[in-house]
Design a protein around this motif. Sequence first.
Motif, short mmCIF file in Angstrom:
data_model
loop_
_atom_site.label_atom_id
_atom_site.label_comp_id
_atom_site.label_asym_id
_atom_site.label_seq_id
_atom_site.Cartn_x
_atom_site.Cartn_y
_atom_site.Cartn_z
N ALA A 70 -2.20 12.81 -5.56
CA ALA A 70 -2.31 11.47 -6.15
C ALA A 70 -3.22 11.50 -7.36
O ALA A 70 -4.22 12.20 -7.39
CB ALA A 70 -2.84 10.48 -5.12
N ASP A 91 0.74 3.69 -3.23
CA ASP A 91 0.26 5.07 -3.10
C ASP A 91 1.32 6.08 -3.50
O ASP A 91 1.01 7.06 -4.19
CB ASP A 91 -0.22 5.33 -1.67
N ARG A 106 -5.87 -1.31 -6.28
CA ARG A 106 -5.05 -1.04 -5.12
C ARG A 106 -5.04 -2.23 -4.18
O ARG A 106 -6.10 -2.73 -3.88
CB ARG A 106 -5.55 0.21 -4.40
N PRO A 107 -3.91 -2.65 -3.68
CA PRO A 107 -2.54 -2.19 -3.87
C PRO A 107 -1.73 -3.11 -4.79
O PRO A 107 -0.51 -3.21 -4.65
CB PRO A 107 -1.98 -2.26 -2.46
N SER A 160 1.84 9.31 -6.81
CA SER A 160 2.05 10.70 -6.41
C SER A 160 2.70 11.50 -7.54
O SER A 160 3.83 11.21 -7.95
CB SER A 160 2.94 10.77 -5.17
N GLU A 220 0.83 -1.21 0.00
CA GLU A 220 0.00 0.00 0.00
C GLU A 220 0.86 1.27 0.00
O GLU A 220 0.55 2.23 -0.72
CB GLU A 220 -0.94 0.01 1.22
N GLU A 221 1.93 1.26 0.81
CA GLU A 221 2.80 2.44 0.86
C GLU A 221 3.46 2.71 -0.49
O GLU A 221 3.45 3.85 -0.96
CB GLU A 221 3.90 2.24 1.92
#
Length: 155
Positions: free
Chosen positions: A47, A20, A76-77, A24, A16-17
């Motif tokens: 985002a 995401d 996601r993710p 960006s 997830e980190e």
Amino acid sequence: MTASFTEVTRAVCTPEELFDLSLSIDTHLESMAHSGERAVGGVTSGAIGLGESVTWRARHFGVVWKMTSRITDLDRPHRFVDEQVRGPFRSFHHEHRFERTGDVTVMTDTVTLRSPLLGWIVEPLLLRPYLQRLIRTRNTVLVDTLAHRRSDPAA
């Protein structure tokens, strides 16, 4: 002619980190600062999401280029895809996959492109190596940003 390449990047983080952060616009701009890349249309900060587009302006090979990309698939993710909808390539398809292996997230970038002319010469000798370096640079910034966040929670 179509050219394709894959880059694999590992980061100590959750999928997830990394997922995401990969969406960006601001982090992308940081990673492409050497080319003077700017987001000049569509989503220009924060985002980007499914169905949204961004128009980039950057200098590569001494020429100023504009390219509009759209997020055409997003799960996601695990996975997302960005594709050129306007720009210098006949086609440009970039798939990002994220998989957790222990404490590490493995991100696999697969880029498939077709150049506008003389692809049989330009793609393998010039475009593919150049784009691979850009993807590596971008991914290094992603991994470094995540490492910095882990070492400095206030960041």
